[in-house]
Scaffold this motif. Structure first.
Motif, short mmCIF file in Angstrom:
data_model
loop_
_atom_site.label_atom_id
_atom_site.label_comp_id
_atom_site.label_asym_id
_atom_site.label_seq_id
_atom_site.Cartn_x
_atom_site.Cartn_y
_atom_site.Cartn_z
N GLU A 273 0.72 -1.09 -0.17
CA GLU A 273 -0.03 0.05 0.18
C GLU A 273 0.92 1.34 0.00
O GLU A 273 0.59 2.13 -0.62
CB GLU A 273 -0.88 0.08 1.03
N TYR A 274 2.11 1.26 0.89
CA TYR A 274 3.07 2.10 0.84
C TYR A 274 3.31 2.69 -0.64
O TYR A 274 3.26 3.82 -0.94
CB TYR A 274 4.13 2.26 1.90
N PHE A 275 3.92 1.52 -1.19
CA PHE A 275 4.54 1.75 -2.61
C PHE A 275 3.51 2.16 -3.53
O PHE A 275 3.82 3.19 -4.21
CB PHE A 275 5.13 0.46 -2.97
N LYS A 276 2.51 1.63 -3.55
CA LYS A 276 1.32 2.36 -4.43
C LYS A 276 0.90 3.66 -4.22
O LYS A 276 0.88 4.55 -5.23
CB LYS A 276 0.03 1.25 -4.27
N GLU A 277 0.78 4.18 -2.94
CA GLU A 277 0.55 5.50 -2.57
C GLU A 277 1.78 6.36 -2.99
O GLU A 277 1.54 7.61 -3.59
CB GLU A 277 0.23 5.73 -1.20
N HIS B 204 2.05 -2.00 -11.14
CA HIS B 204 3.44 -2.68 -11.68
C HIS B 204 4.73 -1.91 -11.02
O HIS B 204 5.63 -2.68 -10.57
CB HIS B 204 3.54 -2.13 -13.20
N ILE B 205 4.70 -0.73 -10.68
CA ILE B 205 5.48 0.00 -9.66
C ILE B 205 5.91 -1.03 -8.43
O ILE B 205 7.18 -1.18 -8.14
CB ILE B 205 5.45 1.31 -9.71
N VAL B 206 4.71 -1.05 -7.92
CA VAL B 206 4.70 -1.59 -6.83
C VAL B 206 5.36 -3.02 -6.65
O VAL B 206 6.19 -3.60 -5.92
CB VAL B 206 2.94 -1.99 -6.00
N ARG C 117 4.12 10.84 -9.10
CA ARG C 117 4.04 10.89 -10.76
C ARG C 117 2.56 11.19 -10.96
O ARG C 117 1.84 10.30 -10.89
CB ARG C 117 4.67 9.28 -10.97
N SER C 118 2.56 12.30 -11.65
CA SER C 118 1.06 12.68 -11.89
C SER C 118 0.52 11.75 -13.22
O SER C 118 -0.69 11.83 -13.34
CB SER C 118 1.08 14.16 -12.33
N SER C 119 1.43 11.36 -13.80
CA SER C 119 1.01 10.69 -15.14
C SER C 119 0.87 9.15 -14.81
O SER C 119 0.39 8.31 -15.58
CB SER C 119 2.14 10.74 -16.16
N ILE C 120 0.99 8.65 -13.57
CA ILE C 120 0.99 7.10 -12.97
C ILE C 120 -0.51 7.04 -12.67
O ILE C 120 -1.01 7.56 -11.86
CB ILE C 120 2.06 6.80 -12.03
N TYR C 121 -1.25 5.93 -13.19
CA TYR C 121 -2.54 5.55 -12.79
C TYR C 121 -2.52 4.15 -12.33
O TYR C 121 -1.60 3.41 -12.58
CB TYR C 121 -3.52 5.63 -13.97
N GLY C 122 -3.54 3.90 -11.90
CA GLY C 122 -3.94 2.44 -11.29
C GLY C 122 -3.03 1.24 -11.80
O GLY C 122 -2.37 0.64 -10.66
#
Length: 140
Positions: free
Chosen positions: A102-106, A122-124, A112-117
């Motif tokens: 959850e921390y990594f997702k938040e 994937h970053i998490v 990053r304003s261009s990162i969505y759901g």
């Protein structure tokens, strides 16, 4: 036929080089993530002697012994789930170990304003995988 052997050898060598470079990068990213998030409890050496961990009633786990405690097989999925927060940690109860997924997702969504759901997920996954691969490399 003889022309193919050097080409095959070169290809295999290239793949092995790229794999080792990726492994080194995972190790570098995983180590940085570990130092930033986990070392405070589990210690710089992952053996459970972090400064904050000393305050717990139950000492944090020695993460270098995970494979040894699992009949020599590194429990990859269990470690991933524990970091992500989908697996309860014995001795931690439900809330002692931070839910890093959850921390990594938040963090991904906030910075990053261009990162969505799905991109954030994937970053998490990448951040957690880098930690898991790093811990896998620390096994005694």
């Amino acid at each position: 036929m003889t022309r193919r052997i050097p080409l095959i050898s070169l290809t295999i060598g290239g793949v092995m080089f790229l794999a080792s470079a990726a492994s080194a990068q995972e190790s570098t990213l995983g180590r940085a993530e570990f130092q930033a998030r986990c070392a405070v409890c589990h210690g710089d050496d992952a053996k459970g002697g972090g400064l904050v961990g000393e305050l717990f009633a139950i000492k944090p786990k020695d993460l270098t012994l995970l494979a040894k405690e699992n009949n020599g097989a590194f429990p990859f999925s269990e470690v991933y789930q524990a970091i992500n927060g989908r697996r309860e940690i014995a001795g931690h109860g439900r809330s002692e170990m931070p839910v890093w997924g959850e921390y990594f997702k938040e963090d991904a969504l906030e910075d990053r304003s261009s990162i969505y759901g799905s991109d954030a997920e994937h970053i998490v996954q990448g951040r957690i995988l880098s930690l898991v691969y790093y811990l896998q490399g620390l096994q005694e």
